[in-house]
Design a protein around this motif. Structure first.
Motif, PDB file in Angstrom:
ATOM      1  N   HIS A   2      -9.776   0.353   1.740  1.00 31.92           N
ATOM      2  CA  HIS A   2      -8.388   0.707   1.504  1.00 31.92           C
ATOM      3  C   HIS A   2      -8.363   2.219   1.376  1.00 31.92           C
ATOM      4  N   TYR A  18       8.401  11.781  -4.171  1.00 26.96           N
ATOM      5  CA  TYR A  18       8.491  10.884  -3.002  1.00 26.96           C
ATOM      6  C   TYR A  18       9.951  10.699  -2.593  1.00 26.96           C
ATOM      7  N   GLU A  45       9.184  -7.590  -1.053  1.00 24.99           N
ATOM      8  CA  GLU A  45       8.781  -6.370  -0.341  1.00 24.99           C
ATOM      9  C   GLU A  45       7.406  -5.937  -0.839  1.00 24.99           C
ATOM     10  N   ALA A  47       4.400  -3.243  -1.082  1.00 24.16           N
ATOM     11  CA  ALA A  47       4.314  -1.777  -1.077  1.00 24.16           C
ATOM     12  C   ALA A  47       5.711  -1.160  -1.183  1.00 24.16           C
ATOM     13  N   ARG A  52      12.948   2.610  -2.457  1.00 23.62           N
ATOM     14  CA  ARG A  52      13.804   3.292  -1.469  1.00 23.62           C
ATOM     15  C   ARG A  52      14.572   2.272  -0.628  1.00 23.62           C
ATOM     16  N   ASP A  68       4.037  -3.322  -5.786  1.00 21.79           N
ATOM     17  CA  ASP A  68       3.339  -2.083  -5.407  1.00 21.79           C
ATOM     18  C   ASP A  68       2.141  -1.887  -6.337  1.00 21.79           C
ATOM     19  N   THR A  70       1.006   1.234  -7.273  1.00 18.86           N
ATOM     20  CA  THR A  70       0.987   2.556  -7.904  1.00 18.86           C
ATOM     21  C   THR A  70       2.039   2.671  -9.004  1.00 18.86           C
ATOM     22  N   CYS A  95      -1.556  -5.653  -2.683  1.00 16.70           N
ATOM     23  CA  CYS A  95      -1.016  -6.607  -1.708  1.00 16.70           C
ATOM     24  C   CYS A  95      -2.113  -7.488  -1.111  1.00 16.70           C
TER      25      CYS A  95
HETATM   26  C1  LIG Z   1       4.814   4.838   2.493  1.00 14.44           C
HETATM   27  S1  LIG Z   1       5.004   4.187   0.866  1.00 14.44           S
HETATM   28  C2  LIG Z   1       6.295   3.016   1.177  1.00 14.44           C
HETATM   29  C3  LIG Z   1       7.174   2.783  -0.026  1.00 14.44           C
HETATM   30  C4  LIG Z   1       8.467   2.031   0.255  1.00 14.44           C
HETATM   31  N1  LIG Z   1       8.253   0.712   0.840  1.00 14.44           N
HETATM   32  C5  LIG Z   1       9.360   2.833   1.189  1.00 14.44           C
HETATM   33  O1  LIG Z   1       9.610   2.370   2.295  1.00 14.44           O
HETATM   34  O2  LIG Z   1       9.776   3.916   0.798  1.00 14.44           O
HETATM   35  C6  LIG Z   1       3.552   3.210   0.726  1.00 14.44           C
HETATM   36  C7  LIG Z   1       3.402   2.462  -0.594  1.00 14.44           C
HETATM   37  O3  LIG Z   1       2.275   1.596  -0.464  1.00 14.44           O
HETATM   38  C8  LIG Z   1       1.737   1.411  -1.756  1.00 14.44           C
HETATM   39  N2  LIG Z   1       0.419   0.796  -1.588  1.00 14.44           N
HETATM   40  C9  LIG Z   1      -0.677   1.351  -1.022  1.00 14.44           C
HETATM   41  N3  LIG Z   1      -1.686   0.461  -1.039  1.00 14.44           N
HETATM   42  C10 LIG Z   1      -1.221  -0.680  -1.633  1.00 14.44           C
HETATM   43  C11 LIG Z   1      -1.797  -1.943  -1.927  1.00 14.44           C
HETATM   44  N4  LIG Z   1      -3.068  -2.236  -1.622  1.00 14.44           N
HETATM   45  N5  LIG Z   1      -1.033  -2.864  -2.521  1.00 14.44           N
HETATM   46  C12 LIG Z   1       0.259  -2.597  -2.851  1.00 14.44           C
HETATM   47  N6  LIG Z   1       0.864  -1.414  -2.601  1.00 14.44           N
HETATM   48  C13 LIG Z   1       0.128  -0.464  -1.981  1.00 14.44           C
HETATM   49  C14 LIG Z   1       1.754   2.814  -2.323  1.00 14.44           C
HETATM   50  O4  LIG Z   1       1.628   2.806  -3.730  1.00 14.44           O
HETATM   51  C15 LIG Z   1       3.116   3.319  -1.831  1.00 14.44           C
HETATM   52  O5  LIG Z   1       4.113   3.117  -2.788  1.00 14.44           O
END
Ligand SMILES: C[S@@+](CC[C@H](N)C(=O)[O-])C[C@H]1O[C@@H](n2cnc3c(N)ncnc32)[C@H](O)[C@@H]1O
Length: 258
Positions: A2, A18, A45, A47, A52, A68, A70, A95
């Motif tokens: 990851h 962000y 949803e 991540a 947003r 999520d 984080t 996830c």
């Molecule tokens: C590009 S952001 C997208 C956030 C939101 N869905 C949006 O469209 O604005 C990617 C998100 O993936 C989350 N993320 C990364 N790896 C993850 C994992 N293994 N499980 C859950 N969330 C994860 C990060 O914490 C981050 O908030």
């Protein structure tokens, strides 16, 4: 594997940044509203970040759960939802490993987030969790960019502007630049983001890896992990996927048997 946990923490260190950085990006939201109107509720949803997408969908009356990994992103999501008095369930989880005691008609994996999953094991773990939580007549929807070889092979010594936004702590305008080097063996684009506010000592540098999912590879991973692709769009207005399309927007359902 990851994106390294330390890179994830560094990358998503403050949900306010962000949101300010991404405030103009809203064009995916009508796409999800249309898909959910077609395929039903409730929605999960993966991540979800700062909400947003989650929050505007909840404002439309959509029953949605956000998941999520984080904490600073979820903290920002909770604050925004509370301000708007929205009843959204937020789950802090990976996830690849989550269990929610509910099934969903639609599971979203938006905004290139699958790029944080760097190897087959991670993707397969995630897809298995999705299968477990998806209703038999439900839809799994992935949004991943269509890899652009011109970006992967850019000169790594140059700085490419990404955007700018006002520092939420009042330290002026932050300008964001990026460069990258592509590891063609692991299919990981190693990206560096530079946040500059004009005072060199306050520069923040974020390094992270985005797994490159070529179109046939993503389709094949879905196929061999029990999903049937119904639609593959290249644009949020649902024009079809083509070689030059910016996005891979995949709508799939569970295959009858593995
Ligand atoms: C590009 S952001 C997208 C956030 C939101 N869905 C949006 O469209 O604005 C990617 C998100 O993936 C989350 N993320 C990364 N790896 C993850 C994992 N293994 N499980 C859950 N969330 C994860 C990060 O914490 C981050 O908030």
């Amino acid at each position: 594997m990851h994106t390294k946990p330390s890179d994830i923490d560094n990358m998503y260190w403050d949900g306010r940044h962000y949101d300010l950085d991404n405030k103009d990006f809203v064009e995916d939201i009508p796409f999800y509203i249309r898909q959910i109107a077609r395929h039903g509720l409730p929605v999960l949803e993966l991540a979800c970040g700062t909400g947003r997408i989650t929050i505007p969908l909840a404002e439309k009356g959509i029953d949605i759960t956000g998941l999520d990994i984080t904490e600073p992103m979820l903290a920002q999501a909770r604050v925004k939802a509370a301000t708007k008095q929205l009843d959204i369930t937020w789950i802090k989880a990976d996830c690849r490993k989550f269990t929610v005691h509910r099934t969903f008609k639609v599971i979203l994996f938006p905004f290139n987030s699958i790029g944080h999953l760097h190897d087959r094991e991670s993707v397969e773990q995630c897809f298995a969790r999705v299968r477990e939580h998806l209703a038999d007549d439900g839809r799994f929807i992935i949004d991943m960019y269509n890899p652009d070889l011109r970006i992967l092979t850019r000169d790594p010594t140059k700085y490419y502007p990404l955007g700018e936004y006002p520092d939420p702590d009042g330290h002026g305008q932050i300008k964001v630049f990026e460069n990258n080097t592509y590891d063609g063996k692991k299919q990981i684009n190693q990206i560096t983001w530079y946040y500059r506010n004009g005072r060199q000592e306050n520069e923040r540098t974020v390094r992270w890896g985005s797994r490159i999912y070529y179109p046939q590879e993503l389709d094949t991973l879905l196929h061999y992990n029990g999903f049937t692709i119904e639609e593959k769009y290249g644009f949020y207005d649902e024009r079809p996927f083509t070689a030059m399309a910016p996005k891979q927007l995949i709508v799939c359902r569970k295959s009858p048997s593995l």
